[in-house]
Design a protein around this motif. Structure first.
Motif, PDB file in Angstrom:
ATOM      1  N   LEU A  18     -10.222  -2.673  -5.177  1.00 46.91           N
ATOM      2  CA  LEU A  18     -10.505  -3.219  -3.847  1.00 46.91           C
ATOM      3  C   LEU A  18     -10.202  -4.715  -3.819  1.00 46.91           C
ATOM      4  O   LEU A  18     -10.559  -5.435  -4.758  1.00 46.91           O
ATOM      5  N   HIS A  19      -9.546  -5.160  -2.754  1.00 45.16           N
ATOM      6  CA  HIS A  19      -9.301  -6.596  -2.619  1.00 45.16           C
ATOM      7  C   HIS A  19     -10.637  -7.312  -2.487  1.00 45.16           C
ATOM      8  O   HIS A  19     -11.502  -6.914  -1.710  1.00 45.16           O
ATOM      9  N   LYS A  20     -10.804  -8.398  -3.272  1.00 41.67           N
ATOM     10  CA  LYS A  20     -12.108  -9.052  -3.310  1.00 41.67           C
ATOM     11  C   LYS A  20     -12.377  -9.931  -2.088  1.00 41.67           C
ATOM     12  O   LYS A  20     -13.520 -10.275  -1.815  1.00 41.67           O
ATOM     13  N   ASP A  21     -11.345 -10.306  -1.364  1.00 39.38           N
ATOM     14  CA  ASP A  21     -11.548 -11.199  -0.217  1.00 39.38           C
ATOM     15  C   ASP A  21     -10.588 -10.819   0.905  1.00 39.38           C
ATOM     16  O   ASP A  21      -9.643 -11.549   1.201  1.00 39.38           O
ATOM     17  N   PRO A  22     -10.790  -9.677   1.558  1.00 37.40           N
ATOM     18  CA  PRO A  22      -9.839  -9.229   2.588  1.00 37.40           C
ATOM     19  C   PRO A  22      -9.715 -10.179   3.765  1.00 37.40           C
ATOM     20  O   PRO A  22      -8.677 -10.216   4.422  1.00 37.40           O
ATOM     21  N   ASP A  23     -10.756 -10.978   4.045  1.00 34.63           N
ATOM     22  CA  ASP A  23     -10.691 -11.923   5.161  1.00 34.63           C
ATOM     23  C   ASP A  23      -9.693 -13.055   4.904  1.00 34.63           C
ATOM     24  O   ASP A  23      -9.266 -13.732   5.838  1.00 34.63           O
ATOM     25  N   SER A  24      -9.315 -13.254   3.631  1.00 35.65           N
ATOM     26  CA  SER A  24      -8.365 -14.321   3.311  1.00 35.65           C
ATOM     27  C   SER A  24      -6.915 -13.900   3.516  1.00 35.65           C
ATOM     28  O   SER A  24      -6.005 -14.729   3.471  1.00 35.65           O
ATOM     29  N   LEU A  66     -12.512   0.052   8.005  1.00 36.68           N
ATOM     30  CA  LEU A  66     -12.127  -0.404   6.674  1.00 36.68           C
ATOM     31  C   LEU A  66     -13.364  -0.770   5.855  1.00 36.68           C
ATOM     32  O   LEU A  66     -13.474  -0.391   4.678  1.00 36.68           O
ATOM     33  N   ALA A  67     -14.315  -1.481   6.472  1.00 34.98           N
ATOM     34  CA  ALA A  67     -15.542  -1.855   5.767  1.00 34.98           C
ATOM     35  C   ALA A  67     -16.334  -0.619   5.342  1.00 34.98           C
ATOM     36  O   ALA A  67     -16.867  -0.554   4.231  1.00 34.98           O
ATOM     37  N   ALA A  68     -16.384   0.376   6.210  1.00 41.92           N
ATOM     38  CA  ALA A  68     -17.109   1.602   5.879  1.00 41.92           C
ATOM     39  C   ALA A  68     -16.412   2.359   4.745  1.00 41.92           C
ATOM     40  O   ALA A  68     -17.076   2.920   3.860  1.00 41.92           O
ATOM     41  N   ILE A 102      -6.982  -0.720  -2.159  1.00 42.36           N
ATOM     42  CA  ILE A 102      -7.411  -1.085  -0.807  1.00 42.36           C
ATOM     43  C   ILE A 102      -7.195  -2.574  -0.610  1.00 42.36           C
ATOM     44  O   ILE A 102      -7.685  -3.397  -1.393  1.00 42.36           O
ATOM     45  N   GLY A 103      -6.438  -2.912   0.435  1.00 47.26           N
ATOM     46  CA  GLY A 103      -6.195  -4.306   0.781  1.00 47.26           C
ATOM     47  C   GLY A 103      -6.938  -4.676   2.048  1.00 47.26           C
ATOM     48  O   GLY A 103      -8.144  -4.484   2.154  1.00 47.26           O
ATOM     49  N   GLY A 104      -6.180  -5.196   3.041  1.00 46.57           N
ATOM     50  CA  GLY A 104      -6.815  -5.624   4.286  1.00 46.57           C
ATOM     51  C   GLY A 104      -6.532  -4.731   5.466  1.00 46.57           C
ATOM     52  O   GLY A 104      -6.952  -5.013   6.582  1.00 46.57           O
ATOM     53  N   ARG A 105      -5.778  -3.629   5.245  1.00 49.96           N
ATOM     54  CA  ARG A 105      -5.452  -2.701   6.323  1.00 49.96           C
ATOM     55  C   ARG A 105      -6.163  -1.370   6.118  1.00 49.96           C
ATOM     56  O   ARG A 105      -6.302  -0.903   4.982  1.00 49.96           O
ATOM     57  N   TYR A 106      -6.599  -0.759   7.218  1.00 44.73           N
ATOM     58  CA  TYR A 106      -7.227   0.559   7.136  1.00 44.73           C
ATOM     59  C   TYR A 106      -6.169   1.657   7.118  1.00 44.73           C
ATOM     60  O   TYR A 106      -6.325   2.672   6.444  1.00 44.73           O
ATOM     61  N   GLY A 107      -5.077   1.445   7.853  1.00 44.85           N
ATOM     62  CA  GLY A 107      -3.961   2.370   7.796  1.00 44.85           C
ATOM     63  C   GLY A 107      -3.790   3.231   9.026  1.00 44.85           C
ATOM     64  O   GLY A 107      -4.589   3.209   9.970  1.00 44.85           O
TER      65      GLY A 107
END
Length: 332
Positions: A98-104, A120-122, A65-70
């Protein structure tokens, strides 16, 4: 009989192509078979039925899991999450990164719409709430995480696997192969232990009861979002480090896991322990020093894979030291 496991690699596709390649290379390093979106990069409802059949034939399911939900299905749930739910429903063992800092992550690799970020958060919460997960920050960290997690999962939860159709099974061969394997390992251990004792003898080298200052980093956690890394330091003995790692090193551990174990334990006695940082990791130079010290002390041996990932295991000397520190003793 040569058995290979099939590992389904699940993730969003366009934004994680480099990460997927590195994970797949690590899977092949273990003589396993990676399968995933490369077979069907453009997904729809009809293709998802085929994907379910591929998951059915897989022994393990690995989720990145990165920063995109898909891409969303007709139900409003991403196909990546649908794959995950299907694997869970089939009882397939799941490994999750899981990416540890998706906001970055840059906008091209993250979600711009609030509704997608919420989903994505859920999804992250659902995955991390049901099992232990590993966190990653760069693609280069994923091979080590993959090797360590897959080795541990295969050992704990052996699956059916695949064999060549022209292979025949001769049970009498197994014992002979196992005896040869054990003999080979004993010879390797003797060579490794002898090398550590005979060659690596440095003047004024620190022992297990000497102290070292470790430097590491951690994150303030706010729900599923991680803040920028904060620096911490702690003074511990080499014995403290050894005792935190050695019981978990019965088989092979990747250096990423060594990093996570040591940092997690040492942070508890650091200068900012009360701040409650999470996802702690060691400074790169600190980690290299630990690797070199334990190798010189003859307590661990390290094997570098073709991907440049170090796998740690105890030497006979290290195993004896670990048992000596753990064994129950008579009370006076």
């Amino acid at each position: 009989m040569d058995k290979r496991y099939q590992v389904f690699v699940s993730s969003t596709f366009a934004d994680l192509q480099d990460e997927r390649k590195k994970v797949q290379q690590a899977i092949m390093e273990l003589d396993c078979i990676p399968v995933g979106m490369e077979l069907f990069p453009a997904i729809d409802e009809e293709q998802f039925d085929f994907i379910k059949k591929v998951i059915d034939d897989s022994d393990y399911y690995l989720l990145i899991i990165g920063g995109r939900y898909g891409t969303l299905s007709s139900t409003g749930v991403s196909y990546t999450e649908l794959e995950y739910r299907y694997a869970i429903s089939k009882g397939i063992k799941v490994i999750a990164f899981l990416h540890k800092d998706p906001d970055s992550l840059p906008l091209s690799r993250s979600e711009g719409e609030a509704s997608a970020r919420e989903k994505l958060a859920a999804f992250r919460q659902e995955v991390s709430g049901n099992r232990l997960v590993q966190f990653w920050a760069t693609a280069d960290q994923l091979p080590g995480l993959t090797l360590a997690s897959l080795i541990r999962t295969m050992k704990t939860y052996p699956a059916v696997g695949w064999v060549r159709g022209d292979q025949t099974v001769n049970p009498s061969i197994y014992k002979e192969m196992d005896d040869l394997r054990k003999e080979n390992q004993q010879l390797k251990d003797k060579l490794s232990d002898g090398s550590a004792k005979g060659v690596m003898d440095f003047e004024n080298m620190a022992g297990l009861d000497d102290e070292i200052e470790l430097i590491g980093y951690g994150h303030d956690k706010d729900g599923e979002l991680f803040s920028p890394a904060r620096r911490w330091k702690a003074n511990v003995t080499w014995r403290d480090i050894f005792k935190s790692v050695s019981p978990k090193c019965v088989g092979l551990l990747s250096e990423n896991e060594i990093d996570s174990i040591v940092a997690g334990n040492v942070y508890c006695v650091s200068d900012i322990k009360s701040d409650g940082l999470t996802s702690n990791y060691l400074d790169e130079k600190t980690l290299h020093t630990i690797r070199a010290q334990f190798r010189v002390l003859g307590l661990f041996k390290m094997k570098a894979t073709s991907l440049g990932v170090f796998l740690w295991s105890l030497t006979p000397k290290g195993e004896a030291e670990m048992l000596n520190s753990l064994v129950a003793r008579k009370k006076d």
